[in-house]
Structures are given as C-alpha cells and as structure tokens.
Design an enzyme around this catalytic site. Structure first.
Site, PDB file in Angstrom:
ATOM      1  N   ARG A 113       0.669  -1.108  -0.153  1.00 45.11           N
ATOM      2  CA  ARG A 113      -0.021  -0.218   0.238  1.00 45.11           C
ATOM      3  C   ARG A 113       0.716   1.336   0.052  1.00 45.11           C
ATOM      4  O   ARG A 113       1.922   1.357   0.573  1.00 45.11           O
ATOM      5  CB  ARG A 113      -1.112   0.347   1.160  1.00 45.11           C
ATOM      6  N   TYR A 140      -1.264  -3.218  -7.025  1.00 43.85           N
ATOM      7  CA  TYR A 140      -0.501  -4.097  -6.237  1.00 43.85           C
ATOM      8  C   TYR A 140      -1.768  -3.927  -4.936  1.00 43.85           C
ATOM      9  O   TYR A 140      -2.290  -3.085  -4.088  1.00 43.85           O
ATOM     10  CB  TYR A 140       0.643  -4.297  -5.265  1.00 43.85           C
ATOM     11  N   GLY A 167      -3.772  -2.866  -1.544  1.00 47.42           N
ATOM     12  CA  GLY A 167      -4.771  -2.801  -0.891  1.00 47.42           C
ATOM     13  C   GLY A 167      -4.774  -0.951  -2.346  1.00 47.42           C
ATOM     14  O   GLY A 167      -6.286  -0.130  -2.595  1.00 47.42           O
ATOM     15  N   LYS A 212      -9.222  -2.233   1.784  1.00 42.57           N
ATOM     16  CA  LYS A 212      -9.209  -1.211   2.193  1.00 42.57           C
ATOM     17  C   LYS A 212     -10.032   0.696   2.165  1.00 42.57           C
ATOM     18  O   LYS A 212     -10.165   1.151   2.712  1.00 42.57           O
ATOM     19  CB  LYS A 212      -7.527  -0.474   2.398  1.00 42.57           C
ATOM     20  N   HIS A 241     -11.247  -1.945  11.710  1.00 41.45           N
ATOM     21  CA  HIS A 241     -10.119  -3.136  10.973  1.00 41.45           C
ATOM     22  C   HIS A 241      -9.958  -4.008  12.048  1.00 41.45           C
ATOM     23  O   HIS A 241      -9.226  -3.667  12.800  1.00 41.45           O
ATOM     24  CB  HIS A 241      -8.742  -2.293  10.614  1.00 41.45           C
ATOM     25  N   SER A 286      -1.417  -4.073  11.236  1.00 42.04           N
ATOM     26  CA  SER A 286      -0.997  -4.754   9.656  1.00 42.04           C
ATOM     27  C   SER A 286       0.701  -4.919  10.434  1.00 42.04           C
ATOM     28  O   SER A 286       1.331  -4.481  11.293  1.00 42.04           O
ATOM     29  CB  SER A 286      -0.560  -3.690   8.531  1.00 42.04           C
ATOM     30  N   CYS A 322       1.052  -7.303  12.773  1.00 41.23           N
ATOM     31  CA  CYS A 322       0.811  -7.904  14.716  1.00 41.23           C
ATOM     32  C   CYS A 322       0.228  -9.231  14.079  1.00 41.23           C
ATOM     33  O   CYS A 322      -0.023  -9.764  15.384  1.00 41.23           O
ATOM     34  CB  CYS A 322       0.211  -7.096  15.103  1.00 41.23           C
ATOM     35  N   GLY A 323       0.042  -9.933  12.909  1.00 35.70           N
ATOM     36  CA  GLY A 323      -0.380 -11.360  13.082  1.00 35.70           C
ATOM     37  C   GLY A 323      -1.913 -11.941  12.857  1.00 35.70           C
ATOM     38  O   GLY A 323      -2.539 -12.672  14.211  1.00 35.70           O
ATOM     39  N   ASP A 351      -9.537  -9.748   8.352  1.00 32.49           N
ATOM     40  CA  ASP A 351      -9.265  -8.006   8.418  1.00 32.49           C
ATOM     41  C   ASP A 351     -10.417  -6.830   8.636  1.00 32.49           C
ATOM     42  O   ASP A 351      -9.733  -6.251   9.164  1.00 32.49           O
ATOM     43  CB  ASP A 351      -8.120  -7.685   6.867  1.00 32.49           C
ATOM     44  N   ARG A 411       2.442 -11.960  -0.890  1.00 28.23           N
ATOM     45  CA  ARG A 411       0.414 -12.024  -0.330  1.00 28.23           C
ATOM     46  C   ARG A 411      -0.133 -13.105  -0.980  1.00 28.23           C
ATOM     47  O   ARG A 411       0.214 -13.620  -2.210  1.00 28.23           O
ATOM     48  CB  ARG A 411       0.128 -10.750  -0.537  1.00 28.23           C
ATOM     49  N   ARG A 455       1.733  -3.545  18.495  1.00 26.36           N
ATOM     50  CA  ARG A 455       3.629  -4.475  18.984  1.00 26.36           C
ATOM     51  C   ARG A 455       4.244  -3.124  20.270  1.00 26.36           C
ATOM     52  O   ARG A 455       4.812  -2.541  19.783  1.00 26.36           O
ATOM     53  CB  ARG A 455       4.995  -4.826  17.890  1.00 26.36           C
TER      54      ARG A 455
HETATM   55  C1  OXD Z   1      -3.066  -4.244   5.731  1.00 32.86           C
HETATM   56  C2  OXD Z   1      -3.743  -5.429   4.592  1.00 32.86           C
HETATM   57  O1  OXD Z   1      -2.146  -4.130   5.759  1.00 32.86           O
HETATM   58  O2  OXD Z   1      -4.280  -5.722   5.927  1.00 32.86           O
HETATM   59  O3  OXD Z   1      -3.374  -4.206   7.419  1.00 32.86           O
HETATM   60  O4  OXD Z   1      -3.564  -5.790   3.391  1.00 32.86           O
HETATM   61 MN    MN Z   2      -5.518  -5.042   7.755  1.00 35.67          MN
END
Ligand code: OXD
Ligand code: MN
Length: 599
Positions: free
Chosen positions: A69, A211, A213, A220, A240, A262, A264-265, A287, A379, A410
C-alpha cells in the site's frame, strides 16, 4: 448489463475518458475467471503452479515499485481540509480531480476496461453494500472475485435505483497499437501513483498501482475509508478487525473482534489452533468487521469480504497451519519465490530453502544470494470458504453478536499482556492510545518511538481521527452499558532485558482469550489497578508452558514510571487532534494520571 441508469451513465463517461479498446462487464463466472488467468498466462504475467501440489494456484510477480500500500500517496480529498484531519494526506478535491482526469485521459488505450460490480457482505443482505470497480487490470478481476462477491447477481441486487460506491482504477500504462505488456503494468514512479478518496461523494479514484489495497478497491478504500464515513453518518462501525468464534469446553460460544495494526499477526490470530484442551476457535473474518446494532441493542458483526489477502512470509505450519492448508488450492500468490518444480517457497515457511529458485524479482536465487526470495509483503489471495476452521455462520447476513473487542500493537514494554477496560469510555481511551514501536529504518530518527494507531485505523481513516474517536464514544451512548462488548488491550510482544519475547504467542494466545471469556462469564478474577483490570498472575492458564509465575508477574504489572512517560507521549499525540479531541478522552487521560500518581 444493468438497468441502473446512474451506473451506465458513469461507465460511459469513464470509457469516454479512459478510451479502452473495449468494455467487459464482469459476470463472476468460473469460466470468466479462467479466461482472465489465460490472458495473463499468455502475456507471461502469471505462472501456473504444479497442478498436483497446488491445484488451481498461480504465481504473479509485481513491479519492484509496486509491492505494498502506498500510504504517502493515499489521499482523503474531503471538501474541507480540517475534515481529513491531522493523520491523512489531503488535496483539494477540485484540484485532485483535475490532476487525475488528465492522467486518466486515454490511460486504458490498448486495454480492456472491466466493469466489476461487487458486494461487500452477502449479496442482497440488508447490511451489505455495493460498489462497482472499473479497472483495466485482469489481475484485479481475479482478485476481486476471490476477495468480494462479484458479477451479474450483484447487478440484480443493485436494481434500477440502488446506490453504489464508484471505484475507478487504472494501472496507468496505456498500450500503443501492437504493444504488449512487458511485465507487471503500473506507473513505476511511486510519486506518480494516486489512491484517492472523495468521502462526501463516496467515490474512489486509484491510478498507477496494481497491487493489493491500492488496486482491490473493495478492501481498505471502500470497506474501511469510505464505509467508515458511511458508518459515522449512519450510526455503525466499519473497523480494521478480525472476527472469531470461541467455543468453551462446555460448548458455549462467544464472538470477539480484534483490532491490530498490520503485521501484528491478525490473520494468524483469526484462525489460531488453541493449545488449551477443549477450546475451539473458528474464523469469521481476518481483516475487516462491520458492526451494527441488532434489535436487542447488541453489536452484530459481519465480515464484508469473501477472501483473505494475507502476508506470505512467516506463514508456516507452526505460525498458522490453517492458512497453509487454506492456500494449497485455488489461490493466487504474489511475489513469492518460484521453485524449480513449480511450487512456491518463502522465508519463514518452515520448509528448507531449495538450492535454487526464481525470486520475486524474477532472478535466479540460491540460499547464498543474500536477498529474500519472497518480498516481505508477498501475499496470498484465498477464498474464505476454504479456511479449514471457517465458522458455519460466517456468511450470516444478520452478523454475529460481539461480546468482546481485543485491541493491541507491538510493544516491548509498559503495556501488560492483557488489560481489561473498566467501562466503554475507558476502552475507547485504550483504543486511542494503542500503537506499535517504530522498527523500520525508513524513519530512523523515530525508531523506538510509538506510532499511535487508534484501533489500528491510522492508514485506513476516511475522516478526522478526533471525530472518529468521538463516534466510538457516541456508539456507547446508543445502548445499555451491559450490552456493549468489553474492550481488552492485549500485547503479545513484551520482551525481557535480553530482548527475548516473554510470551510464546500464536496458539498460546488462546490462554489469554480463555481468561477473557472467563471474565465475560464472571468466572475469572482480576485486580483493579491504575490502568485497568489485570488478571492475577495465576489466573491465566500456563500449564505446559515454559513460563514461571515470576514471568507472569512481570507480564502483568503496572510499571508506574513507564506509564507516566507514556502519558506525556499520549498528551503530545492528543494535541494533534486540536479541538476535535473528545472531552471524554481528555478526561480519561487526566484520571489515569491521577490514579498513577496515587500509586
Ligand atoms: C493491511 C492488510 O495492510 O490487511 O492491514 O493488508
Ligand atoms: Mn489489514
């Protein structure tokens, strides 16, 4: 085709401006999907992966300028600059439209213009919303088919007078007569890409990137930035957040959402495999959550998407076995490494590195190359329905009732493993201060500082952040306090003095979620502290873990000095919201300071 005159008029206008060779209305069929793939295979833009190992899977390589993004090139063009707020890039909409109209003029020549009607949420559901993306990219077509519901059925739901969000996208690379694409088409200069939002008109214009988003505008751009504005005006929440379902050993189910920045798992958490016996996790979304009040006064969430667009590197049988299984078939890989036997490989896959492969840039690669085989933001695009732990009700148009909201970033220190908010406004306060430490070298002078990312929405805000936080506070006034979800601030990323992670994370996060569920049912004990309600160190089930009670105490204490320093940094951040900082949050900050000073 459609009887919606607004739509045909807009399509005609865009075709007259962008001058494509032809116009194709997406039907959404499997045959059309295959046709698109064949076009890209013939053009050398896609590689079909081995049919035995990865049936129905394809690999794409993007241009090196077009891998993520483009936040610096993302604009909120509200009529008034102050309505975009301090966290967004603003350009006057009249000026931006003039600039972009020039860019769009003739930008699709030599290409097909695809008209992609799509539904965010199950088609025809009262909480779904319709968009139409016009794009000159067959890659967008196939990804939109996985990520949303597209095609003729959406046009039927739209009807003659239905409303839709206009999403215009071009890769910005017209082709001269006889010219063919030489690799991934886009505008290579990042400074010439535009991801623009016109919130008052509910409209998105994207140019120059193909690419993620930047190009899949349902995600997004629509489901967060534009839907966020709709949600503010209509009294709901576009967030989100992942959505997960938890079932206890007694068979009682709870639904929770989770906002994490984004990287953070979030995808891993959405489909985690609990390490505690008897508990079950199922996925609804990884997401985005749209939450609306049900007739009973509770908040109900739907996942507006139909697929997952997850980060590939680091995805393994250890970190996310369900994602590995989900992406074995019918999935698109972008910017992973291609092995000599036509499979994909990436760093952190848990599989040994092959002696040779073709890296994401298309070059020969060996383990000695010294460069990653897969781009860090490579991705997968994969259908949600293929997730091995998808909850049966994931497409329920009524949504699922939310009992708790997790928030977190984090943070190496200060923020405990889990902290329960004491009431709604305190929870919104915690949401407003969340964020992650800056680790990337691009902003070297800020490494170690906290980037405040309220509710993980910083890159996805369609309006003023202060107004957004006020909207959250106002949502809390619309129902009885006991019907609102409880908010929990979690932090899986605490480190000890040696820089080692103190909490194992991944499937063991289920232990913290178990405590949260036990709190909801009144079975778990907590201690009220200056910062919120913290579990007593022995309240979290650590059986079988290599963690001592002393570690748990460290993970669950209030570090007074660190919090007082935190307060200074929060005050500075709050100043940037000016007079749009909700008075309730200023009061929460003062109360926190007073409580800490009493400690
Ligand atoms: C992000 C995604 O960057 O979900 O948050 O792609
Ligand atoms: Mn996201």
């Amino acid at each position: 085709m459609t009887k919606n005159l607004e739509l045909t008029k807009w399509v005609d206008e865009v075709a007259a401006l962008c001058k494509p060779d032809s116009v194709h209305w997406a039907t959404g069929t499997e045959e059309e999907y295959q046709d698109m793939l064949n076009i890209m295979l013939d053009a050398g833009l896609a590689t079909k992966l081995d049919e035995k190992k990865k049936p129905g899977c394809y690999l794409f390589r993007s241009h090196p300028s077009d891998v993520a993004r483009a936040e610096m090139r993302t604009f909120i063009a509200s009529r008034k600059e102050e309505d975009a707020g301090p966290t967004n890039n603003w350009i006057d909409p009249v000026e931006l439209k003039a600039t972009m109209t020039k860019l769009y003029d003739g930008c699709m020549s030599g290409r097909v213009m695809y008209v992609i009607p799509f539904s965010m949420g199950p088609i025809g559901s009262p909480i779904a919303k319709i968009g139409v993306e016009i794009s000159d990219s067959p890659y967008v077509m196939i990804n939109m088919r996985i990520m949303t519901r597209i095609g003729t059925a959406v046009l039927e739901a739209l009807g003659e007078n239905g409303e839709f969000v206009r999403c215009l996208h071009s890769v910005g690379k017209p082709l001269a007569a006889g010219e063919k694409d030489d690799g991934w088409p886009c505008v290579p200069n990042v400074a010439e890409k535009y991801i623009s939002h016109f919130p008052e008109e509910r409209m998105i214009w994207s140019f120059g990137s193909g690419y993620g988003g930047n190009a899949l505008l349902g995600k997004k751009c629509f489901a967060l930035r534009i839907a966020g504005v709709q949600a503010r005006d209509e009294g709901w929440l576009a967030e989100h957040m992942l959505i997960m379902k938890l079932t206890s050993p007694e068979g009682k189910s709870y639904y929770i959402t989770g906002a994490f920045p984004s990287a953070c798992g979030k995808t891993n958490l959405a489909m985690l495999e609990p390490t505690i016996p008897g508990w079950k996790v199922e996925t609804i979304g990884d997401d985005i959550a749209w939450m609306k009040f049900g007739e009973d006064g509770r908040l109900y969430a739907i996942n507006p998407e139909a697929g997952f667009f997850g980060v590939i590197p680091g995805t393994s049988m250890q970190s996310n076995p369900n994602a590995v299984k989900q992406t074995l078939s019918n999935s698109i890989y972008t910017n992973a490494g291609l092995t000599d036997d036509n499979d994909v490989w990436w760093e952190g896959s848990g599989l040994p590195a092959p002696d040779h492969l073709i890296d994401w840039k298309g070059n020969d690669w060996t383990p000695e190359s010294g460069e990653p085989a897969a781009h860090a933001n490579a991705r997968f695009t994969t259908p949600a329905a293929q997730c091995p732990v998808i909850a049966p009700e994931w497409e329920d148009p009524a949504g699922v009732p939310i009992s708790a909201i997790l928030i977190g970033g984090r943070r190496q220190a200060t923020i405990p493993l889990v902290n329960e908010s004491t009431d709604w406004n305190h929870g919104i306060f915690l949401g407003s201060i969340m964020g992650s430490e800056i680790t990337t070298a691009d902003i070297t002078d800020k490494v170690g500082q906290v980037r405040r990312d309220p509710f993980a929405m910083l890159p996805f805000m369609g309006y003023h952040m202060g107004d957004y936080l006020q909207h959250w506070i106002n949502i809390g006034k619309k129902t009885d306090a006991d019907k609102l979800p409880k908010i929990y601030f979690v932090n899986w990323f605490r480190k000890d003095e040696e820089g080692k992670f103190m909490w194992p994370g991944f499937g063991d996060n289920s232990r913290v979620i178990k405590w949260i569920i036990e709190r909801l049912s009144g079975d778990a004990k907590a201690e009220t502290t200056a910062i919120g309600n913290l579990p007593l160190p022995d309240a979290i089930d650590i059986s079988g873990l290599d963690i001592t009670l002393a570690d748990m105490e460290k993970l669950l204490t209030v570090d007074k000095e660190a919090w007082l320093a935190e307060i200074e940094s929060i005050r500075e951040n709050y100043l940037s919201y000016g007079n749009r900082l909700p008075a309730e949050l200023a009061a929460e900050l003062d109360k926190l300071q007073a409580r800490l000073n009493e400690m």
